[in-house]
Scaffold this motif. Structure first.
Motif, PDB file in Angstrom:
ATOM      1  N   THR A  92      27.414  30.129  35.336  1.00 57.32           N
ATOM      2  CA  THR A  92      26.169  29.792  34.648  1.00 57.32           C
ATOM      3  C   THR A  92      25.643  31.005  33.899  1.00 57.32           C
ATOM      4  O   THR A  92      25.993  32.153  34.213  1.00 57.32           O
ATOM      5  CB  THR A  92      25.088  29.318  35.645  1.00 57.32           C
ATOM      6  OG1 THR A  92      24.782  30.380  36.571  1.00 57.32           O
ATOM      7  CG2 THR A  92      25.546  28.088  36.421  1.00 57.32           C
ATOM      8  N   THR A  93      24.805  30.734  32.888  1.00 59.13           N
ATOM      9  CA  THR A  93      24.103  31.796  32.170  1.00 59.13           C
ATOM     10  C   THR A  93      22.628  31.433  32.092  1.00 59.13           C
ATOM     11  O   THR A  93      22.256  30.267  32.213  1.00 59.13           O
ATOM     12  CB  THR A  93      24.648  31.981  30.741  1.00 59.13           C
ATOM     13  OG1 THR A  93      24.458  30.758  30.005  1.00 59.13           O
ATOM     14  CG2 THR A  93      26.123  32.337  30.751  1.00 59.13           C
ATOM     15  N   ASP A  94      21.788  32.453  31.861  1.00 64.82           N
ATOM     16  CA  ASP A  94      20.349  32.217  31.820  1.00 64.82           C
ATOM     17  C   ASP A  94      19.831  31.865  30.431  1.00 64.82           C
ATOM     18  O   ASP A  94      18.638  31.660  30.240  1.00 64.82           O
ATOM     19  CB  ASP A  94      19.588  33.427  32.362  1.00 64.82           C
ATOM     20  CG  ASP A  94      19.901  34.698  31.585  1.00 64.82           C
ATOM     21  OD1 ASP A  94      20.706  34.637  30.620  1.00 64.82           O
ATOM     22  OD2 ASP A  94      19.360  35.763  31.938  1.00 64.82           O
ATOM     23  N   THR A 102      26.569  34.418  35.951  1.00 61.20           N
ATOM     24  CA  THR A 102      26.399  34.408  37.397  1.00 61.20           C
ATOM     25  C   THR A 102      27.229  33.251  37.943  1.00 61.20           C
ATOM     26  O   THR A 102      27.600  32.326  37.211  1.00 61.20           O
ATOM     27  CB  THR A 102      24.923  34.232  37.794  1.00 61.20           C
ATOM     28  OG1 THR A 102      24.408  33.017  37.212  1.00 61.20           O
ATOM     29  CG2 THR A 102      24.090  35.405  37.313  1.00 61.20           C
ATOM     30  N   VAL A 118      21.899  21.913  33.400  1.00 61.32           N
ATOM     31  CA  VAL A 118      21.313  23.127  33.964  1.00 61.32           C
ATOM     32  C   VAL A 118      21.127  22.947  35.468  1.00 61.32           C
ATOM     33  O   VAL A 118      21.158  21.825  35.984  1.00 61.32           O
ATOM     34  CB  VAL A 118      19.958  23.469  33.304  1.00 61.32           C
ATOM     35  CG1 VAL A 118      20.124  23.754  31.823  1.00 61.32           C
ATOM     36  CG2 VAL A 118      18.948  22.333  33.519  1.00 61.32           C
ATOM     37  N   ASN A 123      19.363  27.580  34.585  1.00 59.10           N
ATOM     38  CA  ASN A 123      20.572  28.258  34.121  1.00 59.10           C
ATOM     39  C   ASN A 123      21.580  27.234  33.600  1.00 59.10           C
ATOM     40  O   ASN A 123      21.734  26.149  34.168  1.00 59.10           O
ATOM     41  CB  ASN A 123      21.195  29.067  35.259  1.00 59.10           C
ATOM     42  CG  ASN A 123      20.281  30.171  35.739  1.00 59.10           C
ATOM     43  OD1 ASN A 123      19.935  31.086  35.000  1.00 59.10           O
ATOM     44  ND2 ASN A 123      19.857  30.081  37.001  1.00 59.10           N
ATOM     45  N   TYR A 124      22.292  27.601  32.538  1.00 56.35           N
ATOM     46  CA  TYR A 124      23.172  26.674  31.833  1.00 56.35           C
ATOM     47  C   TYR A 124      24.575  26.681  32.433  1.00 56.35           C
ATOM     48  O   TYR A 124      25.208  27.744  32.555  1.00 56.35           O
ATOM     49  CB  TYR A 124      23.253  27.045  30.348  1.00 56.35           C
ATOM     50  CG  TYR A 124      21.948  26.877  29.618  1.00 56.35           C
ATOM     51  CD1 TYR A 124      21.667  25.706  28.918  1.00 56.35           C
ATOM     52  CD2 TYR A 124      20.986  27.885  29.625  1.00 56.35           C
ATOM     53  CE1 TYR A 124      20.467  25.548  28.239  1.00 56.35           C
ATOM     54  CE2 TYR A 124      19.778  27.732  28.955  1.00 56.35           C
ATOM     55  CZ  TYR A 124      19.532  26.564  28.271  1.00 56.35           C
ATOM     56  OH  TYR A 124      18.334  26.395  27.611  1.00 56.35           O
ATOM     57  N   LYS A 378      23.416  32.515  44.277  1.00 57.57           N
ATOM     58  CA  LYS A 378      24.196  32.988  43.142  1.00 57.57           C
ATOM     59  C   LYS A 378      24.721  34.382  43.435  1.00 57.57           C
ATOM     60  O   LYS A 378      24.156  35.137  44.229  1.00 57.57           O
ATOM     61  CB  LYS A 378      23.343  33.014  41.867  1.00 57.57           C
ATOM     62  CG  LYS A 378      23.042  31.643  41.296  1.00 57.57           C
ATOM     63  CD  LYS A 378      22.245  31.763  40.016  1.00 57.57           C
ATOM     64  CE  LYS A 378      22.074  30.402  39.375  1.00 57.57           C
ATOM     65  NZ  LYS A 378      21.409  29.434  40.266  1.00 57.57           N
TER      66      LYS A 378
END
Length: 448
Positions: A92-94, A102, A118, A123-124, A378
């Motif tokens: 995932t990314t923020d 992460t 999300v 987070n994507y 995470k």
């Protein structure tokens, strides 16, 4: 020195208590991995000490190591919930453009207001790009992953260009004299059989195209058509076994002759003939065929299925449509999302369109225990964990993705409660050592 040894034992026991308490508190945290406190003895000596009489210097916490064993799966009603059965993490990314990755085992996902998948912190979820039609993955590199978006509308509508139909007309029927009984779509006695198909214009609006079949002779049939109830020309193209149009009562119909009967090159009761053409660019007797601003449209009426293997027949059995398809679509609304064990996401829309939107990326590490915890179930990579290795789920050493499921915490509550009692006993024992040392000191200090 004995005071310090007892104090180190108290500190170690407290760390053990903290670790156990943290495990217990997260027993219902999705994707949580339990930890255990690992200890090492402290021993210091020099060449000037007598080694065979040296006593250890206590204990210290060497590591609080997470245990990445598989948690049990709990199935849910949310199609976007995902669990990994086996090795791997979700990436995932923020942010949409962020590459600060992460990793998590918690697959409680949902759609945000922009239709991106999300987690609960926004987070994507990252995925590989795929071909929209075939689902083939273009790259499994972590550098090429991107947030996965599930649009609730399936693109622009497509106007109908082709209709494919095959049928059986009943050879036992009595022919109708077109002069004495002209064809009229509103009078059932003027034709033998009919069927309808829904077609679409360039705006995605649906229309009803009806065809009517009238037996004129032993192997001779006329085919007529209406578009939203208006008469329309069904003009033949090419020079096959379909004759030129026959005008009856204002309708231009196509004449079809079943020439297979008795012919050596065709089975009895079968034939092949050229397609008809429906020109919707102009106007019918009641006005324009398309008066909603749609583009002019021509529909080819193909008397076969899309593969060309099924064609019309004339047998002594009831009228039956064996094939009736068309290639147009209206605007589709999202009706279902299906996620395969390999992470391939397929969206189904109300217009029958199926689009592959991405493939969930799965990442593993050489040393999972080397990952850095950052909270929210995470982790981030570290020097100890090694580089992230991306791949496709359900292949090689990567685990399979279970849709509509969540991975529960791998905490064994019974074991943790037993460990809690053990840690409490150890804490009390070390406290007792400290108390005994204090008593001895008090006794020494009272000597005069």
């Amino acid at each position: 020195m004995s005071f310090n040894i007892a104090l180190s034992g108290i500190n170690a026991s407290q760390k053990d208590l903290d670790t156990t308490a943290n495990n217990i508190s997260n027993v219902k945290t999705t994707g949580f991995k339990q930890s255990r406190a690992e200890f090492a003895d402290v021993y210091a000596s020099s060449i000037f000490n007598a080694g065979n009489t040296k006593v250890g210097d206590g204990v210290l916490t060497s590591s609080v190591a997470q245990q990445f064993s598989q948690g049990t799966l709990e199935f849910t009603d949310n199609s976007l919930d995902m669990a990994i059965s086996g090795n791997g993490f979700f990436a995932t990314t923020d942010g949409l453009g962020s590459r600060d990755l992460t990793y998590t085992r918690s697959g409680a996902f949902k759609l945000n207001d922009d239709k991106f998948i999300v987690d609960n912190q926004g987070n994507y979820l990252q995925g590989y790009q795929v071909d929209r039609n075939s689902g083939a993955t273009t790259s499994t590199s972590l550098a090429t992953t991107q947030p996965i978006r599930i649009p609730d509308v399936a693109g622009a509508p497509q106007s109908t260009n082709n209709i494919y139909t095959a049928f059986n007309v009943d050879a036992r029927l009595t022919p109708i004299d077109g002069t004495a009984t002209p064809f009229d779509p509103n009078t059932a006695t003027t034709y033998h059989s009919s069927t309808s198909a829904t077609v679409y214009d360039s705006l995605g609006e649906s229309h009803v195209l009806s065809t009517y079949y009238v037996k004129r002779g032993q192997n001779d049939w006329d085919v007529y058509a209406t578009f939203d109830g208006q008469e329309i020309d069904l003009a033949p193209t090419g020079s096959g076994t379909a004759s030129a149009t026959n005008s009856v009562n204002g309708f231009s119909g196509m004449n079809v002759q079943f020439l297979g009967n008795g012919e050596p090159d065709l089975p009895a009761g079968q034939t092949t003939f050229d397609p008809g053409t429906l020109d919707l660019a102009g106007a019918g007797p009641s006005g324009p065929y398309l008066d909603n601003g749609a583009d002019p449209q021509t529909i080819q009426f193909n008397f076969q299925d899309q593969t060309g293997t099924t064609t019309p027949t004339q047998f002594a059995s009831d009228f039956e449509v064996t094939t009736l398809d068309q290639d147009g679509t209206t605007v589709g609304r999202l009706t279902n999302v299906d996620i395969g064990k390999d992470g391939l996401i397929a969206a189904t829309y109300s217009n029958g369109d199926v689009q592959y939107l991405g493939q969930v990326s799965v990442v593993r590490f050489a040393n999972e225990q080397g990952l850095t915890q950052i909270g929210g179930t995470k982790w981030r990579q570290s020097i100890d964990s090694g580089e992230p290795l991306a791949g496709e789920a359900n292949s090689g050493t990567f685990g399979a993705i279970e849709a509509s499921a969540l991975e529960n915490s791998n905490v064994n509550l019974t074991k943790e409660l037993v460990d809690l009692i053990t840690a409490q006993r150890n804490f009390q024992a070390n406290s007792r050592s400290l108390e005994v040392n204090n008593t001895i000191n008090q006794a020494i200090l009272q000597i005069r």
